[in-house]
Enzyme design. Sequence first.
Site, PDB file in Angstrom:
ATOM      1  N   GLY A 144       0.811  -1.215   0.000  1.00 46.12           N
ATOM      2  CA  GLY A 144       0.000   0.000   0.000  1.00 46.12           C
ATOM      3  C   GLY A 144       0.842   1.263   0.000  1.00 46.12           C
ATOM      4  N   THR A 188      12.426  -7.586 -12.141  1.00 46.59           N
ATOM      5  CA  THR A 188      11.954  -8.962 -12.289  1.00 46.59           C
ATOM      6  C   THR A 188      10.911  -9.273 -11.226  1.00 46.59           C
ATOM      7  OG1 THR A 188      14.081  -9.558 -13.226  1.00 46.59           O
ATOM      8  CG2 THR A 188      12.732 -11.376 -12.392  1.00 46.59           C
ATOM      9  N   CYS A 235       3.769   7.188  24.294  1.00 43.99           N
ATOM     10  CA  CYS A 235       4.799   8.136  24.697  1.00 43.99           C
ATOM     11  C   CYS A 235       5.803   8.201  23.562  1.00 43.99           C
ATOM     12  CB  CYS A 235       5.518   7.650  25.949  1.00 43.99           C
ATOM     13  SG  CYS A 235       4.403   7.483  27.356  1.00 43.99           S
TER      14      CYS A 235
END
Lengths: 394, 122
Positions: A74, A241, A332
């Site tokens: 993505g 490839t 954090c």
Amino acid sequence: MDQQHLQGYFDYNATTPISKGVALSMQPIINLFANPSSPNRYSVNNRAVISQARENLAGLLGASSENIFFTSGGSEANNWAIKGVLFKHLSHPGHIITTSMEHASVLDTVKYCVERLGFSVTYLQPNIDGHISVADFESAIQANTQLATIMFANNETGAIQPIEQICKVAAEKAIPVHVDAVQFVGKRLVDVQQLGVDYLSLSAHKFYGPKGVGSLYIKDRDSIEPLIHGGGQEFSMRSGTENLVAMTGISIAADEAKKDLVFWDRHCFKLKQQMMTLLENSPIALTFNGATNYASALSNTLNISINGIRGEALALRMEMLHGFIISVGSACSNNKTKQLSHVLTAMGLTEEQVLGAIRVSFGCFTDEQQISRFVDALVTEVQQLLRISGSEPS
Amino acid sequence: MYNDIIIDNFSHPEFVGDLESADHQFEIGNPVCGDRIQMQVSLDGDSILDSRFRAWGCATSVAAANVFCRSIIGKSFAEVSARQTAEISAMLGELEPSQQHCVNILNELHRELSLAVSLEEG
Ligand SMILES: Cc1ncc(COP(=O)(O)O)c(C=O)c1O
């Protein structure tokens, strides 16, 4: 992922377990070593594997196979769509429309184009339900808007954006639309023709396929610059490839999704309703972040803010004491500040609500028993955290 | 990732609660990170008799509060006050950069305890 891990896995939006069919299909392919671009007869067979994969993906999207381009996932598809379109305008950089709740692979790419290449950007803000409005989109359009890039479903809240309407408005102004559909594909039906999108990103590991392979749907090849120049693979748009094993994985995942996604979706929506009811009837004070109804949000995602606790602390207790894996809305960070979810913050949640947020996402391997065990554990651990903070109801 | 010290102390923090009669109470907070810890200590002469805490914060800060309580109970005040920064930071084991602020929390707990007790003595 072994069976035991699968039992406690509630983080499907991060990545899904691989389906058995996909895993099995990939194994023999590793021995097909012939270069698909070579002229020998083994290569012909390997080219057929690629064609089949392209067809299966096209089938899942209602597209033609020549519009399907393989990527490494993505993030690459998002980068390609944005840079590939904007690179056509380098001599006269214009305007981009996106939203403030995109995935980092969109936000950071847009930022790069703005900071380094001279483009300008408008960020559409979601409302408290996690949706952007078509009217806002329309008013953001400028004479020189060169691209709109808007996610289909948000990874943190599952909120589904009005992509079809946005594409209609954009089409009237001839603005190309890229859709990050990474969280949507494999969960709901997609028909790229009906939607009218120009570019659409997807990723196999969000729908039971392998990591490291995805695809970009491109309506018009001439409208976008190639991503990788070289040996001419992927119609000279992305050379190199091919990875036949990964392509087979996404191919079978697409095929399974096409056959089963309506069933998966129905299954997940039932589980979501079950979880919501159990939580609403539990003693803990919480709010669901973003829309939860069927039409407005994915069926497998719930984003929940729990009063008086830190999501991060809850997630650790859920994992260590019950084996449940979830995600959180904040953490954090290195410089002593907190990293608050940009999505929940953009929706207008208070800092306290973002700190108390968790994301629960499930899928086709989740069952009703897991949901009720999960809610039991959640209630127990929220009460423990309230006890630790001294704010438990007396 | 969380190390075993953090996981154990956060999963089973045995010093959560309130003392019946505390000699000292103090609260520390990190306004940026949002962590808050309330600490109660009771003394027996020069020694720390008992200690309990309440905490609202990330897992590592809750663990730090529990580690602190265990480390002071039964110790003389002089011994606790003499701890150096290196010794204090070792008490939490190896931390990720994002958890390092909890070393500051532990330092601050030591500082606040010294302050509370010495104020009274002074
Ligand atoms: C909405 C969205 N876009 C893009 C991505 C990136 O996909 P990939 O991990 O395949 O690069 C993700 C993955 O988390 C996502 O949720």
